[in-house]
Every structure is written in C-alpha cells, then in structure tokens.
Design a protein around this motif. Structure first.
Motif, PDB file in Angstrom:
ATOM      1  N   ASP A  62      -0.008 -27.408  42.936  1.00 25.50           N
ATOM      2  CA  ASP A  62      -0.081 -26.315  43.012  1.00 25.50           C
ATOM      3  C   ASP A  62       1.282 -25.597  42.951  1.00 25.50           C
ATOM      4  OD1 ASP A  62      -2.716 -26.542  43.492  1.00 25.50           O
ATOM      5  OD2 ASP A  62      -2.684 -26.338  45.789  1.00 25.50           O
ATOM      6  N   ASN A  63       2.259 -26.078  43.757  1.00 23.21           N
ATOM      7  CA  ASN A  63       3.428 -25.752  43.942  1.00 23.21           C
ATOM      8  C   ASN A  63       4.469 -25.216  42.685  1.00 23.21           C
ATOM      9  OD1 ASN A  63       6.765 -26.630  44.193  1.00 23.21           O
ATOM     10  ND2 ASN A  63       6.279 -25.217  45.976  1.00 23.21           N
ATOM     11  N   GLN A  64       4.191 -26.222  41.573  1.00 26.67           N
ATOM     12  CA  GLN A  64       4.750 -25.986  40.433  1.00 26.67           C
ATOM     13  C   GLN A  64       4.567 -24.587  39.854  1.00 26.67           C
ATOM     14  OE1 GLN A  64       6.724 -28.662  39.821  1.00 26.67           O
ATOM     15  NE2 GLN A  64       5.603 -29.383  41.495  1.00 26.67           N
ATOM     16  N   THR A  65       3.615 -24.272  39.895  1.00 32.26           N
ATOM     17  CA  THR A  65       3.380 -22.637  39.194  1.00 32.26           C
ATOM     18  C   THR A  65       3.221 -21.675  40.422  1.00 32.26           C
ATOM     19  OG1 THR A  65       1.166 -22.841  39.226  1.00 32.26           O
ATOM     20  CG2 THR A  65       2.366 -23.333  37.190  1.00 32.26           C
ATOM     21  N   ASP A  66       3.711 -22.077  41.450  1.00 27.74           N
ATOM     22  CA  ASP A  66       3.678 -20.745  42.725  1.00 27.74           C
ATOM     23  C   ASP A  66       5.250 -20.078  42.824  1.00 27.74           C
ATOM     24  OD1 ASP A  66       4.357 -19.807  45.289  1.00 27.74           O
ATOM     25  OD2 ASP A  66       2.857 -21.066  46.104  1.00 27.74           O
ATOM     26  N   THR A  67       5.161 -18.970  42.143  1.00 27.72           N
ATOM     27  CA  THR A  67       6.593 -18.313  41.873  1.00 27.72           C
ATOM     28  C   THR A  67       6.778 -17.362  42.935  1.00 27.72           C
ATOM     29  OG1 THR A  67       5.132 -16.825  40.503  1.00 27.72           O
ATOM     30  CG2 THR A  67       6.405 -18.477  39.482  1.00 27.72           C
ATOM     31  N   CYS A  68       5.761 -17.199  43.989  1.00 25.88           N
ATOM     32  CA  CYS A  68       6.028 -16.374  45.284  1.00 25.88           C
ATOM     33  C   CYS A  68       6.760 -17.201  46.324  1.00 25.88           C
ATOM     34  CB  CYS A  68       4.797 -15.655  45.388  1.00 25.88           C
ATOM     35  SG  CYS A  68       4.369 -14.553  44.403  1.00 25.88           S
ATOM     36  N   HIS A  69       6.945 -18.545  46.170  1.00 29.23           N
ATOM     37  CA  HIS A  69       7.613 -19.051  47.284  1.00 29.23           C
ATOM     38  C   HIS A  69       9.348 -19.564  47.235  1.00 29.23           C
ATOM     39  CE1 HIS A  69       8.023 -22.932  45.054  1.00 29.23           C
ATOM     40  NE2 HIS A  69       8.715 -23.359  45.678  1.00 29.23           N
ATOM     41  N   PRO A  70       9.753 -19.420  45.860  1.00 25.53           N
ATOM     42  CA  PRO A  70      11.040 -19.884  46.077  1.00 25.53           C
ATOM     43  C   PRO A  70      12.240 -18.824  46.623  1.00 25.53           C
ATOM     44  CG  PRO A  70      10.393 -19.691  43.730  1.00 25.53           C
ATOM     45  CD  PRO A  70       9.199 -19.165  44.612  1.00 25.53           C
ATOM     46  N   MET A  71      12.016 -17.567  46.759  1.00 31.21           N
ATOM     47  CA  MET A  71      12.681 -16.616  47.274  1.00 31.21           C
ATOM     48  C   MET A  71      12.742 -16.609  48.832  1.00 31.21           C
ATOM     49  SD  MET A  71      10.029 -15.350  46.107  1.00 31.21           S
ATOM     50  CE  MET A  71      10.153 -14.902  44.441  1.00 31.21           C
ATOM     51  N   VAL A  72      11.439 -17.297  49.373  1.00 30.57           N
ATOM     52  CA  VAL A  72      11.332 -17.244  50.717  1.00 30.57           C
ATOM     53  C   VAL A  72      11.688 -18.846  51.350  1.00 30.57           C
ATOM     54  CG1 VAL A  72       9.613 -17.202  52.604  1.00 30.57           C
ATOM     55  CG2 VAL A  72       9.249 -15.775  50.438  1.00 30.57           C
ATOM     56  N   SER A  94      14.668 -12.477  42.274  1.00 27.07           N
ATOM     57  CA  SER A  94      13.833 -11.623  42.861  1.00 27.07           C
ATOM     58  C   SER A  94      12.426 -11.826  42.314  1.00 27.07           C
ATOM     59  CB  SER A  94      14.281 -10.252  42.536  1.00 27.07           C
ATOM     60  OG  SER A  94      13.862 -10.133  41.117  1.00 27.07           O
ATOM     61  N   TYR A  95      11.340 -11.214  43.104  1.00 21.43           N
ATOM     62  CA  TYR A  95       9.971 -11.422  42.814  1.00 21.43           C
ATOM     63  C   TYR A  95       9.806 -10.712  41.320  1.00 21.43           C
ATOM     64  CZ  TYR A  95       8.367 -12.164  47.586  1.00 21.43           C
ATOM     65  OH  TYR A  95       7.984 -12.638  48.754  1.00 21.43           O
ATOM     66  N   GLU A  96      10.565  -9.494  41.188  1.00 23.37           N
ATOM     67  CA  GLU A  96      10.422  -8.893  39.700  1.00 23.37           C
ATOM     68  C   GLU A  96      10.944  -9.857  38.626  1.00 23.37           C
ATOM     69  OE1 GLU A  96      13.273  -5.821  39.184  1.00 23.37           O
ATOM     70  OE2 GLU A  96      12.037  -5.049  37.528  1.00 23.37           O
ATOM     71  N   PHE A  97      11.975 -10.883  38.763  1.00 22.05           N
ATOM     72  CA  PHE A  97      12.042 -11.811  37.914  1.00 22.05           C
ATOM     73  C   PHE A  97      10.993 -12.882  37.545  1.00 22.05           C
ATOM     74  CE2 PHE A  97      13.612 -15.977  36.842  1.00 22.05           C
ATOM     75  CZ  PHE A  97      14.535 -15.682  35.674  1.00 22.05           C
ATOM     76  N   PHE A  98      10.427 -13.232  38.681  1.00 24.74           N
ATOM     77  CA  PHE A  98       9.442 -14.140  38.454  1.00 24.74           C
ATOM     78  C   PHE A  98       8.195 -13.696  37.893  1.00 24.74           C
ATOM     79  CE2 PHE A  98      11.950 -16.649  41.286  1.00 24.74           C
ATOM     80  CZ  PHE A  98      12.151 -17.987  40.735  1.00 24.74           C
ATOM     81  N   GLU A  99       7.883 -12.172  38.392  1.00 27.41           N
ATOM     82  CA  GLU A  99       6.771 -11.642  37.407  1.00 27.41           C
ATOM     83  C   GLU A  99       6.857 -11.501  35.973  1.00 27.41           C
ATOM     84  OE1 GLU A  99       6.788  -7.523  39.941  1.00 27.41           O
ATOM     85  OE2 GLU A  99       4.803  -8.273  40.595  1.00 27.41           O
ATOM     86  N   ASN A 100       8.167 -11.133  35.704  1.00 25.81           N
ATOM     87  CA  ASN A 100       8.463 -10.753  34.282  1.00 25.81           C
ATOM     88  C   ASN A 100       8.550 -12.091  33.540  1.00 25.81           C
ATOM     89  OD1 ASN A 100       8.635  -8.091  34.745  1.00 25.81           O
ATOM     90  ND2 ASN A 100      10.866  -8.154  34.936  1.00 25.81           N
ATOM     91  N   ASN A 153       1.245 -11.972  33.916  1.00 26.97           N
ATOM     92  CA  ASN A 153       2.238 -11.843  34.975  1.00 26.97           C
ATOM     93  C   ASN A 153       2.489 -13.261  35.641  1.00 26.97           C
ATOM     94  OD1 ASN A 153       3.226 -11.265  37.774  1.00 26.97           O
ATOM     95  ND2 ASN A 153       2.879  -9.114  37.416  1.00 26.97           N
ATOM     96  N   GLY A 154       3.774 -13.313  35.937  1.00 23.26           N
ATOM     97  CA  GLY A 154       4.332 -14.793  36.512  1.00 23.26           C
ATOM     98  C   GLY A 154       3.950 -14.971  37.697  1.00 23.26           C
ATOM     99  N   THR A 155       3.613 -13.982  38.698  1.00 24.66           N
ATOM    100  CA  THR A 155       3.190 -14.354  40.116  1.00 24.66           C
ATOM    101  C   THR A 155       1.691 -14.484  40.010  1.00 24.66           C
ATOM    102  OG1 THR A 155       3.103 -11.966  40.660  1.00 24.66           O
ATOM    103  CG2 THR A 155       5.221 -13.035  40.566  1.00 24.66           C
ATOM    104  N   ASN A 156       0.867 -14.525  38.821  1.00 23.90           N
ATOM    105  CA  ASN A 156      -0.506 -14.618  38.948  1.00 23.90           C
ATOM    106  C   ASN A 156      -0.909 -16.175  39.548  1.00 23.90           C
ATOM    107  OD1 ASN A 156      -3.040 -14.635  38.375  1.00 23.90           O
ATOM    108  ND2 ASN A 156      -2.944 -13.508  36.634  1.00 23.90           N
ATOM    109  N   GLU A 157      -1.797 -16.027  40.528  1.00 24.85           N
ATOM    110  CA  GLU A 157      -2.295 -17.564  40.685  1.00 24.85           C
ATOM    111  C   GLU A 157      -3.463 -18.106  40.013  1.00 24.85           C
ATOM    112  OE1 GLU A 157      -1.305 -17.653  45.598  1.00 24.85           O
ATOM    113  OE2 GLU A 157      -3.065 -16.918  44.976  1.00 24.85           O
TER     114      GLU A 157
END
Lengths: 437, 161
Positions: free
Chosen positions: A209-219, A254-260, A415-419
């Motif tokens: 799950d963590n491999q495509t979890d793009t909302c965790h790195p910045m946290v 940023s979140y924006e980077f991972f979204e894009n 979107n890159g933050t899609n689960e």
C-alpha cells in the motif's frame, strides 16, 4: 473458528469500494488463505537470471512462504523447484546461492536429483525393489513449479498449475521492466551491490500500500528528508549539492507535486506512480551516459527511454520496481504480522559506474534497516499492526478520489494522490484469493 | 611537530570516551569527534572493501551524520517517540599498526545493546577507528563497524554503535 476457509463470499466481503476490513492485515486465517490461494494463483517474482548465469548455479528463496530453489538446468533453461526432498522433507539446497553441478544431493540420505527435479539415484536402491516405490510420490523427485516465465531476465512463477497466463496477468505493466532494462546501453541488467534485508513486524500489504501512497512522504518523512533539506540549507553558499541531498530532498515535495506526478492503474492489481513527473526525474546526469544511450538506441529512442521517470511500480502481489533507480523491493510474507523486506539493486550493464553508485546510495539511504526514511515508515506500519487490533473501528479507508466509473476502466492515468491503486490491489486480492476456493 | 603526545593510553581512552558519549546520548559532542571529511561506515558484507559500488548499512559523511543527529532531536521524529537508548560493552582496544600517514588504527571488539520500549536487541562486532590529530585534538577520520552478522535481516537500528 474458521470464518473464511471455503467461504469466498466472506473473503470478498472484506473488500468494499471505499474501505478494507482489518482482518486482511491481522487475521492469521486470512494470511494462511493468502499463502494457499493468492500466492498460488498470481505470478510471483522469484529472482533474476543474472543470479544463476552458469549451469548448476542456484539461488534459494521463497514464493509466499514456500521454500523454492531457482536453478540453471543443464539445457540452460531456468527451473524453479520446491526446495524439499521427497524422502524425509529436508530442504535440499541449503545455501542462499552456489553451484550444485549437474545434480542436487540431499545432505540427509544422499538421494540425488537432476536440476529439473527428477530423481537421479537413491543409495541402496535394492531396498526399494518390489515395495511399490514406483507408485510413490517420492519416485518423481523434487517437485518442479510447472509455470515459470523469464521475462527480460526477471523470473516469475505461478504455483497453481492452472490459472491466468503471464501475459494476461501483467499486460501493459511490463513496460516498467522494459524501461528499466532499456536503460542499459546493452539492454541488460545484473544484480549488483548486495541485498538489504529488513525485518518488519507488520503485514506485507502495508508495504505494498505504501508504494503508491503519495500523501505520506511530506508528513512521515519530515523527520528524515525534511531534516536533510534543512541541514543542506545551512551549508556555505557555493557548496556543490551532494548526491545524498539530491536523493532525499524530493521526498518532502509538496502535495501539489505528488498530485501532478500522476498515477496509472493497470489490470490485476498492478499500477505505478510518476506518470508525468517523479521524485527520480531531476537527478544530475552521469557523464558519458547520454552519448552511450544515443549510440545504442538513436537520439529519439534514448530520449523516450530516459524521459520515462516512473516512481514506484507495484507488480501485484508483492514487488515494487523503480526503473530510473534500478531497484526492486520484494515484500516476503512470513506471518500476518511479519514481513521480510528485501531491497535488490541492478547494474545497467555497459553504463557508467556512477549510476550504480547512485542506486546503491539510494537503497542505503531509503531501504536499509539503518535508514532514517525506513525508520519513519516502519514506525507507522508497526503502530498500525498494533492498533488494528482495536474493536473501536473495523475498516481501513481507501476512499480518496474514488469514482464509481473507475471499476470499468484500465490503463488510465490520473491524479497522483488518488488511492485508486490501493483499491485496485484489493480488487485483485479478492479475485485471486477466491479464484481457487 | 605533533602538539599531542599520542600514546597507546590516549588512544584507548579516546575509544572509551567516544562510546560513553553515545551511551549518554551526547550526540552533538559525539559528532564533533569526527574530522570534516570523516565517515562512519557499517558494511553490509563480511570483509567488504568497497563502500561505493557495494551497498552498506551505513556510509555516512559528516553531513549525513548531522542529519541523523538533528533528526534524533526532532519534534516530529515519530520513530523516536519514545526514544531509543543504547549501551556499549567494549573489549580492551588494540592499537593495530604504526601509522605512516598520521592515522592511528585502533580495533575494538564490542557488544552493543539498543533498546526501545519493551524491546532490547543485542549486536556484536568489531569497530576499527582511524584516528588522526586535528587542531590539537584526536579526531575520527573513519569509524568502521563490522557486525558479526552484517548480512542478517535486522529490524530498526536507530542509534550508533
């Protein structure tokens, strides 16, 4: 009490559109069923052909929790055998790797087997005459895994004799392996640099799950990558940016980077982050490499290969591949709450050593049991493994950017933050768990 | 002309003092024991000679050591909430060789325990210090940590051996 064995409806009910039941991570019966069904019905990574270059070379590993040995047979093909003597059950090949010559010899009673598993000889053979031994299972030697596929030197197998073909199972997702191999001017990879082995007291799927979890790195990685950026900012002006900082810094984008950055989802649980951009996209060039690639492929094709900077590709069920940084992580299930993570690295044959050096530094900084980034992640997995026992909540949420129409779609970038990829994995999980029930 | 009188005893005392700084979690002081070009190296393979084209568990220059030290003190370092502690048990160090390039090589067998919450993990191995005189004090140019089971699968190792 058995709740899931022989009850495919109960297994399917663990996966909803927006959430997944905690039993998928903590229940030992579910884990046993994963080993029996999921890891038998899917194509699971075994090893790399460069680990067994010569006839008789072998490498021992596990598929799910099954001990297997990958061996280069006398006809130069790669075989995968269950690593178990048919006589008394002893593990035949004991070392992690080596050369066994033309046959394996069990160390207990000296039964020998050709490298395709067939029984070669038994000492005191007379003792088996007129016993009916011919009808025994043992007569057939070490059991071979029948379905083995070597794709561009990556060796996969499917333990279940029947099931989905390799091509149908992986489909378009093989493009990530293609890209990693194509990054060698000779179109060839070699396992290099040693393997990092990191024990995790958590379920194997937390890692997937963590491999495509793009909302965790910045946290979660503020402590490690964030500190690296901070320390670097204190360096005297004009100091050349160290490779380590180049590798760490993108983790706290940023979140924006991972979204894009984007995410792409394929059939059967495969998918990748880093469609349009990725944390591996801005590394400094290695002197001489571009010229080698142009000489090998022509400018246009070289640009295409090196321009594809995918981040993490999940090959369901349990590996992740990074093409631009030549890494393969294998999440080996041991128990519902225990996973061995092996992080393998590859040399781009013919390319400058600097690229291998960067790959190895990345692996060390991010994937070692001594890695500060690894510490950040493992802390979260182990806290989850403990707290999922709670009766206060029963479900894990995967709702982010859900769209009911997604279930009919494939090979789609979003979107890159899609689960979506996590949901994709669990849809595949339910499918391959229940296929043979 | 050396400003320091470097003897067997000053070297071995230095090794003991270094381990004590770690056990007392005085990480900033510990970091100051390294030369600016110093490294802390924990090989992954037995008898490893190359830190560049073979992976290591750690091969930290001073910048990376500083990242670790600052991270250990960070408010959002969740893997250190609660904090780890460590304990070194050293065998008497041996001064290995005369040092033509001004480096003193000191080898020390050790047992090291790292604890966090209810878990205690024992490690064993050998350290090899390359010690130099720098601005009137002894400093570490290289600290190499060879674990007896360097290639085993470990859980988190968060502090320094």
């Amino acid at each position: 009490m058995e709740r899931y064995t022989g009850n495919p409806d109960a297994v399917r009910a663990l996966v909803r559109d927006l959430e997944v039941h905690k039993d998928t991570y903590i229940d030992e019966e579910v884990f046993a069923l994963e080993m029996e069904h999921l890891f038998a019905n899917t194509w699971v990574y075994v090893g790399h052909a460069s680990q067994v270059p010569n006839k008789g070379d072998f490498y021992t590993t596990t598929v799910g929790t099954e001990p297997v040995v990958m061996v280069r047979h006398t006809d130069d093909s790669i075989r995968v055998l269950y690593n178990r003597c048919p006589h008394k059950g002893v593990k035949v090949a004991g070392e992690t790797c080596g050369n066994t010559g033309k046959f394996f010899r069990c160390p207990y009673h000296a039964w020998t087997f050709k490298t395709d598993g067939s029984l070669l000889a038994v000492p005191l053979k007379k003792g088996y005459e007129n016993t009916g031994f011919e009808s025994c299972e043992a007569k057939h030697g070490m059991a071979p895994v029948q379905n083995v596929k070597v794709y561009r030197d990556f060796v996969f197998c499917r333990l279940n004799p029947n099931g989905i073909s390799f091509e149908d199972y992986f489909g378009e997702s093989l493009s990530t392996i293609d890209n990693m191999v194509d990054r060698s001017p000779e179109g060839r990879l070699e396992v290099a640099g040693g393997v990092l082995r990191y024990m995790h007291n958590c379920n194997w799927k937390m890692l997937v799950d963590n491999q495509t979890d793009t909302c965790h790195p910045m946290v979660a990685h503020e402590s490690s990558a964030g500190t690296a950026v901070k320390v670097w900012q204190e360096a005297p002006e004009g100091t050349p940016k160290p490779m380590a900082v180049e590798l760490f810094a993108p983790f706290v984008s940023s979140y924006e980077f991972f979204e894009n950055m984007g995410i792409r989802v394929w059939d059967n649980g495969h998918g990748h982050t880093g469609v349009a951009d990725s944390i591996h996209a801005a590394y400094s060039p290695a002197p001489g490499y571009w010229e080698q690639m142009v000489a090998a492929y022509g400018e246009e094709r070289a640009k295409h290969i090196l321009g594809d900077t995918r981040h993490n590709t999940v090959y369901f069920p349990n590996i992740m591949v990074k093409g631009p940084i030549q890494t393969l992580r294998l999440f080996k299930p041991i128990a519902a709450n225990k996973t061995l993570v092996e992080s393998w690295t590859f040399r781009l044959v013919g390319a400058p050593d600097l690229l291998l050096e960067r790959t190895l530094m990345y692996n060390r900084l991010i994937n070692a049991p001594t890695s500060v980034v690894g510490h950040d992640d493992l802390e979260m997995y182990e806290r989850a493994q403990e707290a999922l026992q709670s009766r206060g909540r029963d479900w894990i949420n995967v709702a982010r950017l859900f769209d009911p129409a997604e279930k009919e779609q494939k090979n789609v970038a979003t979107n890159g933050t899609n689960e979506w990829q996590m949901r994709n994995q669990f849809r595949a999980w339910a499918k391959f768990m229940t296929e043979s029930m | 002309m050396s400003a320091l009188d470097i003897t067997h005893k000053t070297l071995t005392d230095f090794i003991y003092a270094e381990a004590r700084l770690l056990d007392e979690q005085r990480f900033e002081d510990w970091l100051n024991l390294f030369t600016e070009d110093g490294h802390y190296w924990m090989p992954l393979a037995h008898g490893q000679t190359d830190p560049r084209l073979h992976t290591s568990l750690m091969y930290e220059d001073k910048l990376l050591l500083r990242v670790r030290v600052e991270r250990l003190a960070g408010q959002r370092t969740f893997s250190q909430q609660p904090k780890s502690r460590c304990h070194h048990l050293l065998q008497a160090p041996t001064v290995e060789s005369p040092a033509p390039d001004g480096e003193h090589v000191v080898r020390t067998a050790f047992h090291y325990v790292e604890t966090r919450q209810d878990q205690q993990t024992l490690f064993a191995g050998w350290t090899t210090h390359h010690v130099v005189e720098d601005a009137g004090a002894l400093k570490i140019r290289l600290k190499r940590v060879d674990l007896v089971n360097c290639d085993a699968a470990f859980g988190n190792i968060q502090l320094f051996m």
